[in-house]
Write a protein that holds these residues in place. Structure first.
Motif, mmCIF file in Angstrom:
data_model
loop_
_atom_site.group_PDB
_atom_site.id
_atom_site.type_symbol
_atom_site.label_atom_id
_atom_site.label_comp_id
_atom_site.label_asym_id
_atom_site.label_seq_id
_atom_site.Cartn_x
_atom_site.Cartn_y
_atom_site.Cartn_z
ATOM 1 N N GLU B 581 0.844 -1.205 0.000
ATOM 2 C CA GLU B 581 0.000 0.000 0.000
ATOM 3 C C GLU B 581 0.877 1.252 0.000
ATOM 4 O O GLU B 581 1.890 1.313 0.698
ATOM 5 N N ALA B 628 -4.955 -10.270 8.437
ATOM 6 C CA ALA B 628 -3.556 -10.076 8.833
ATOM 7 C C ALA B 628 -2.653 -10.898 7.932
ATOM 8 O O ALA B 628 -3.102 -11.835 7.274
ATOM 9 N N GLY B 646 2.559 -3.244 10.567
ATOM 10 C CA GLY B 646 1.604 -2.150 10.412
ATOM 11 C C GLY B 646 1.383 -1.770 8.962
ATOM 12 O O GLY B 646 0.369 -1.157 8.637
ATOM 13 N N ARG B 648 0.474 -2.330 4.940
ATOM 14 C CA ARG B 648 -0.603 -3.148 4.384
ATOM 15 C C ARG B 648 -0.195 -3.667 3.011
ATOM 16 O O ARG B 648 0.379 -2.938 2.202
ATOM 17 N N TRP B 666 -6.926 -6.039 1.245
ATOM 18 C CA TRP B 666 -5.733 -5.559 1.935
ATOM 19 C C TRP B 666 -5.587 -6.271 3.269
ATOM 20 O O TRP B 666 -6.579 -6.479 3.959
ATOM 21 N N THR B 668 -3.127 -6.419 6.927
ATOM 22 C CA THR B 668 -2.114 -5.693 7.691
ATOM 23 C C THR B 668 -1.000 -6.652 8.089
ATOM 24 O O THR B 668 -1.261 -7.761 8.543
#
Lengths: 109, 879
Positions: B581, B628, B646, B648, B666, B668
Motif C-alpha cells: 500500500e 492479517a 503495520g 498493508r 488488503w 495488515t
C-alpha cells in the motif's frame, strides 16, 4: 545285507531331514532343519549338490509344487521325497551304526 | 514389489543347470531373500549367496574347460603357472602402484559400463507386442497433451491405424474391499487404448466398449502390484466394488506384472468423452499402425486435423499443432538417443586415458627391469616368454581393474536408479545384466591389449649389449613418446575443468542454502489430503482446523501445523504479485513477485523459528479481527524498509483461478519471520508473505507434524491417518513422509548433476595423478645415469630434483591453465545448474589449481626420492 551304494554322512543327514516332513520337503525346509540341528551352517551349494547326487542314486525323487508363491517371484519349487530304496539305505546304515554302537555305552558315557 | 539385484540373479542363472532344477534354486534364494528385513543388507546377502552358489556350480565346469583347453593346445601349463606366480609376486611387491593401476582401470571400465547401462535403460522399448508399431499423437514439446476435442475426429476414422485411443492421467483415491483408503497414480483410457497397446488382463478383463457407454457403471482395472500389495492378490477382488474418488466402481480386471502404462499408473478407468467439459480435458493419443501402413499416413492425418481446426476458428498457435511420432521417440526423442549413444563412445575415452596411464606406468616398470631382462636374454631366455610375462602382468591388472569397475558401475547404476525412479517411465529399468557384463569383459580385454602390448612390444627392443653395459640404468629400448606427455597434460586439463564445474556447483548450492533461512527439518512428518470441490469454503476451513486440533493432541506429537507449501521443497510456494500500500505501480506487471503461502497459527513454532518482530497469526485474524499477514525478512528488507509491522499488502488476483487462489483484500502485516525455505533457487531471493490458512479455502493443505525429540517421525503416521479418518473415513493421506526426505527428493535432479560432476572430476583427478606419476617414474628411470653423474659432480640436490621433474611440472601447469579456460568457456552452457554462483569465482579456480598442484606434488614424491637415491658409485662405474 550289503547296500549296493555307500550312504555318506551328509547324505544320511539330508535324507533324514527330507523325511522330517510327512508331505515331502523343499530344499529350504531341509536347509532349515539341518541348520537347526548341526553345529555349523550348511553350505547352500553343498546341499544342492548332495540333493542332486542322492537323487541320482535313486534314493530321492521330487515333484513340482502347484500354484504360484509370490515370494518366489514366479520360480518353481521342488518338493523332495525319500524313495523306498532310500528308506532301505537309511535302515541299512542305521543297522550298521547300531551294531557299531552296541557294547560301547560305558566307554562313551 | 521389489526384486533382488537382477544382475546377480542373471549371473547365477547363467551358471545354474538349465531348466526347472536351476530355476527352483533361484526360487529358493528369492524366497529366503523376501523373508529377510528389507534394505541394503538384504541385497548384499543375496549377492553374496548368489556369488557363492555361482562359484559352487561354475568352478567344476571351469576346471573341466581349462583342462580340456590345456590338453588341446598343448600349452605349457606349468610354465604359465610359474609365470603367473611371478607376476603376482612382482605386483604384490609394490602394493601402492598396484592399487593405483587397479583404481585407474576400474574407473576406466566403470564409466563406460555405467553409461552403457543407463543408455540401454533409457532407450529400452515398452514391454508390449511390436512396440515399434505404436504411434503417439499429441502436441510437440515437453507437455504433449492437447484438448480432447482436437483428437476426437481420430477415433472414428483413423487411416493407417488398426486401433487408436485417447488417454490422460489422474490421481485416484481408492478405498473399499478391505483395503485402507489410499491415493494411487492412475490413467484414464478411452475405448481403443488397450487394443492399441495390444495387452490383455492377467485376471478378469480389460476395459471394453460397453464400459465407455454413457451411463455405464464405472469400471476399474488394477495393476498387478496394487492388487498384490493392497488386496493381497485375492481373486475375489475382481468383481468387487471399490470407492474411487468417492464414486463406487467395479474392479473388472488385473493387469499382468510390469504393466504401468503410461508412467507409473496403478489403476485404469474409462475416459469419458461425452460430458460437458470432456472436449476441453487434456489428453494424448496412442495408436497401433496397421501391418502395411507407414507413419507418413498418420502424420498427414494429424496435419489435416490441425488444418481443419484452424479453419474452424480454433486458436492453434504455429508450431503447437499435432505431431504423430513413434511412441518410443515420444519418451526419449530420436536426437537424445543418438546423443546418448555418442555419450557411451565419449565416456569410453575415459577408458582410453586410463589405459594410456597404465601403459605408461607399465613401461616405467619394464624400464626398471631392463637389466634383468637383458641378463635373461643373454643367458638364452626366450623373447616370447618375456613378452608373455608382460602381457600376463597387464592381464592381471586389467582383470582386477575390470572387477573393481564392475562393482563401481553396479553401485553407480543402483544410485542412478534410486534417484531417478520417481520421474522416469516404468519400463526404463537399469540393470547390470549379462550384456553389460560382456561389455565389461570386452573392455577388460581391450584394456589388457592396449596396456600390455606397449611394454611387451618394447621389451623386444631391449638391446642386450647396452643394457648389460649400463647396468640397466640409462637409455634403453623403452620410450614414452611426446604423445604420452601431452596426454598427461590433457588429463590434467580435463580433471581441472570438471573440478572447477563441480566447485562452482557446490558454491551455488551453498548460496542457495543461504537464502533459505533457518528452520529445523528433522523429526517432521508431512502428509497431504484433498477435499472434494463440493465442500464450500467454510466447511473446508472447519475440517482443516478439526484435523489440526486432533493431530496436535495425539501422543508423541510436539506440534502440528497446516501449510500450503513444504518448507525447503523447491517451487512448492508459488510466486504471485504482492502490492504494498502506498507504492505507485504504473502497470499491473510492475508489481513485484513474491512467494505466497497459507499457514496455520503455530506453523513457525512447529518449524522451530521465531517471529522476529510483531506476532504470529491467530485463528481470529480475518474473522473477528481484521485480515492479517506475515512477511519474511527478505520481503521486509527489500520492500518495506522503513516499517514492516503495520504496513498493508495485497496479493493480486492474477493468473489462474486454481485452488487457494483467493482474491486478496488488503491485509495488515502483523509480524516479520525469518525466511523459511521458500526460495526456488537461483536468482530467486526468496521474499515471501504468509496468509492465514483459513483465508485461501485450502482444499489440499500439507499437514506438518513435529514428533517429540528423538522419535522417528514416520512412526506417527498410523495415528495421524486414524485422526484424519475419524473426521472423514474416505479421506486418504498421500505424499506422506519425513520432510527431510521430501527436500532431498525435490532436489534430486540438482544433486544427480552435482554428484556426476564431482564423480567425473574425482575420476579425472585420479587418472591425472596416475598419469603424472607414470610419466615421472619413467623420466627418472630413463635419466637416472645422468642424474647420478650430476649428483656425483656436486650438483645441489634441489637442482637435480627440479631437472627430473621440470618437464612434468610444465605439462601440469599447461594442463591446469587449459582446464580453467575450458571450464570458463563451458559455464554459459551450464548456467541453469550454476545459478547463484559467479561463473568466474576466483576462489574456486584457485582452490582447484592448488588441489591439482598438490596432487602433482604427491605423484612426484616417489620418483623424486628415487632420483636422489641414485647410487653414485654404480652410475660412475658404468661410465
Amino acid at each position: 545285507m550289503p547296500t549296493p551304494l555307500v550312504l555318506g554322512e551328509f547324505e544320511q543327514l539330508v535324507l533324514l531331514a527330507v523325511l522330517a516332513n510327512a508331505g515331502g520337503s523343499s530344499a529350504l525346509d531341509v536347509k532349515k532343519r539341518l541348520d537347526a540341528v548341526l553345529p555349523r551352517r550348511v553350505s547352500r551349494g553343498a546341499l544342492y549338490r548332495t540333493l542332486d547326487r542322492v537323487e541320482g542314486k535313486g534314493w530321492l525323487s521330487w515333484t513340482l509344487d502347484d500354484g504360484d508363491v509370490p515370494e518366489r517371484g514366479g520360480y518353481p519349487r521342488r518338493r523332495f521325497r525319500v524313495t523306498p530304496a532310500g528308506i532301505e539305505a537309511l535302515a541299512g546304515a542305521r543297522a550298521v551304526l547300531l551294531e557299531m554302537w552296541s557294547g560301547l555305552d560305558e566307554v562313551l558315557g | 514389489m521389489k526384486e533382488p539385484p537382477r544382475w546377480a540373479a542373471s549371473l547365477l542363472e547363467g551358471v545354474l543347470p538349465s531348466g526347472v532344477v536351476g530355476r527352483s534354486v533361484l526360487g529358493d534364494l528369492r524366497e529366503e531373500w523376501s523373508g529377510r528385513r528389507p534394505g541394503l543388507g538384504r541385497d548384499a546377502w543375496y549377492v553374496a549367496q548368489a556369488m557363492l552358489l555361482a562359484l559352487h556350480y561354475g568352478a567344476p565346469r571351469l576346471a573341466r574347460l581349462g583342462k580340456r583347453a590345456a590338453c588341446l593346445s598343448a600349452l605349457p601349463v606349468a610354465e604359465l603357472a610359474s609365470d603367473f606366480r611371478l607376476t603376482l609376486l612382482r605386483l604384490g611387491r609394490s602394493p601402492v602402484q598396484l592399487a593405483l593401476l587397479t583404481f585407474a582401470l576400474g574407473l576406466g571400465v566403470a564409466a563406460p559400463a555405467t553409461m552403457f547401462t543407463i543408455v540401454a535403460g533409457i532407450t529400452r522399448d515398452l514391454d508390449l507386442p511390436d512396440p515399434d508399431r505404436l504411434v503417439h499423437i499429441g502436441a510437440p514439446g515437453r507437455d504433449q497433451t492437447v484438448p480432447a476435442g482436437w483428437l476426437l475426429p481420430l477415433l472414428g476414422a483413423a487411416d493407417g491405424l488398426a486401433a487408436v485411443g485417447l488417454f490422460s492421467s489422474a490421481d485416484l483415491d481408492i478405498s473399499g474391499a478391505g483395503a485402507p483408503p489410499h491415493r494411487v497414480r492412475g490413467s484414464l483410457f478411452s475405448d481403443g487404448v488397450f487394443d492399441a497397446l495390444g495387452v490383455g488382463a492377467a485376471v478378469g478383463r480389460v476395459l471394453v466398449p460397453a464400459d465407455h457407454e454413457p451411463g455405464a457403471p464405472p469400471a476399474a482395472v488394477l495393476s498387478w502390484d496394487l492388487w498384490r500389495s493392497h488386496f493381497g492378490g485375492d481373486q475375489s477382488v475382481v468383481g468387487a466394488t471399490l470407492r474411487v474418488n468417492g464414486v463406487p466402481a467395479t474392479v473388472v480386471g488385473v493387469m499382468p506384472p510390469g504393466f504401468h502404462f503410461r508412467y507409473a499408473s496403478d489403476a485404469w478407468m474409462p475416459l469419458h468423452l461425452d460430458g460437458e467439459d470432456a472436449s476441453s480435458s487434456e489428453v494424448e493419443a496412442v495408436g497401433r499402425l496397421e501391418p502395411d501402413a507407414t507413419l507418413d499416413v498418420v502424420q498427414a492425418r494429424a496435419l489435416a486435423l490441425v488444418q481443419s481446426l484452424r479453419s474452424a476458428g480454433e486458436n492453434v498457435p504455429p508450431g503447437q499443432g499435432l505431431v504423430a511420432q513413434p511412441f518410443r521417440y515420444r519418451m526419449i526423442a530420436r536426437e537424445v538417443r543418438v546423443m546418448a549413444s555418442a555419450m557411451v563412445l565419449l565416456v569410453s575415452f575415459v577408458l582410453l586415458i586410463a589405459c594410456a596411464d597404465v601403459a605408461n606406468l607399465l613401461v616405467a616398470r619394464a624400464l626398471a627391469r631392463s637389466h634383468d631382462t637383458a641378463v635373461r636374454l643373454a643367458l638364452g631366455g626366450g623373447r616370447w616368454r618375456i613378452v608373455r610375462q608382460h602381457a600376463l602382468e597387464a592381464l592381471v591388472i586389467a582383470g582386477l581393474g575390470g572387477a573393481l569397475g564392475f562393482v563401481l558401475a553396479a553401485a553407480a547404476v543402483d544410485a542412478f536408479e534410486r534417484s531417478t525412479r520417481s520421474f522416469l517411465a516404468y519400463w526404463m529399468v537399469f540393470r547390470l545384466d549379462l550384456p553389460v557384463l560382456g561389455f565389461c569383459a570386452f573392455l577388460v580385454l581391450v584394456a589388457a591389449a592396449i596396456t600390455g602390448l606397449l611394454p611387451a612390444l618394447q621389451s623386444r627392443r631391449v638391446d642386450v649389449h647396452t643394457a648389460l653395459q649400463t647396468g640397466g640404468r640409462g637409455s634403453s629400448g623403452y620410450r614414452i613418446g611426446r604423445v604420452g606427455r601431452w596426454l598427461v597434460a590433457g588429463e590434467v586439463s580435463l580433471a581441472s575443468a570438471l573440478l572447477v564445474i563441480a566447485g562452482l556447483q557446490l558454491r551455488s548450492a551453498v548460496n542457495n542454502l543461504r537464502t533459505e533461512g533457518r528452520f529445523e527439518v528433522a523429526s517432521i512428518l508431512t502428509a497431504a489430503y484433498e477435499l472434494p470441490a463440493e465442500r464450500d469454503g467454510g466447511s473446508v476451513a472447519d475440517f482443516n482446523r478439526g484435523v489440526l486440533e486432533s493431530v496436535a493432541g495425539l501422543p508423541g506429537v510436539e506440534g502440528a501445523a497446516l501449510s500450503s507449501y513444504l518448507p525447503g521443497v523447491r517451487t512448492s510456494a508459488p510466486r504471485r504479485r504482492v502490492e504494498v500500500e502506498g507504492t505507485g505501480y504504473a502497470r499491473p506487471e510492475d508489481v513485484p513477485l513474491a512467494h505466497v503461502a497459507y499457514v496455520s497459527p503455530g506453523f513457525f513454532d512447529t518449524m522451530r523459528t521465531d517471529v522476529t518482530a510483531g506476532r504470529d497469526l491467530s485463528w481470529r485474524d480475518g474473522r473477528e479481527d481484521p485480515p492479517a499477514a506475515l512477511v519474511n525478512e527478505t520481503f521486509a528488507r527489500t520492500r518495506l524498509p522503513i516499517r514492516a509491522v503495520g504496513a498493508r499488502i495485497r496479493v493480486a488476483a492474477v493468473g489462474s483461478t486454481g485452488d487457494g487462489d483467493a482474491t486478496g483484500g488488503w491485509a495488515t502485516v502483523v509480524g516479520v519471520v525469518p525466511a523459511v525455505g521458500m526460495a526456488a533457487g537461483g536468482d530467486d531471493d526468496g521474499s515471501g508473505v504468509y496468509l492465514p490458512v483459513a483465508e485461501g479455502a485450502q482444499r489440499s493443505p500439507a499437514l506438518i507434524v513435529r514428533a517429540l525429540a528423538g522419535a522417528d517421525p514416520s512412526s506417527l503416521l498410523p495415528s495421524v491417518q486414524a485422526a484424519v479418518q475419524r473426521l472423514d473415513p474416505e479421506r486418504p493421506l498421500f505424499d506422506v513422509g519425513p520432510l527431510e526426505q521430501k527436500i532431498q527428493t525435490s532436489r534430486v535432479a540438482e544433486s544427480v548433476f552435482a554428484v556426476l560432476f564431482i564423480a567425473f572430476g574425482g575420476a579425472g583427478l585420479v587418472l591425472a595423478v596416475v598419469g603424472v606419476y607414470g610419466l615421472l617414474s619413467f623420466t627418472v628411470g630413463q635419466r637416472s645415469r645422468e642424474l647420478g653423474v650430476r649428483l656425483a659432480l656436486g650438483a645441489p640436490r634441489w637442482r637435480v630434483v627440479w631437472l627430473a621433474l621440470r618437464g612434468a611440472a610444465l605439462h601440469l601447469v599447461a594442463g591446469i591453465a587449459a582446464g580453467s579456460a575450458l571450464a570458463a568457456a563451458a559455464t554459459p552452457l551450464l548456467a541453469e545448474a550454476l545459478r547463484g554462483a559467479d561463473p568466474l569465482d576466483p576462489a574456486v579456480y584457485v582452490s582447484v589449481a592448488v588441489v591439482l598442484v598438490g596432487a602433482g606434488v604427491l605423484a612426484a614424491l616417489a620418483p623424486a626420492r628415487r632420483a636422489l637415491s641414485v647410487d653414485l658409485v654404480t652410475s660412475l662405474r658404468s661410465e
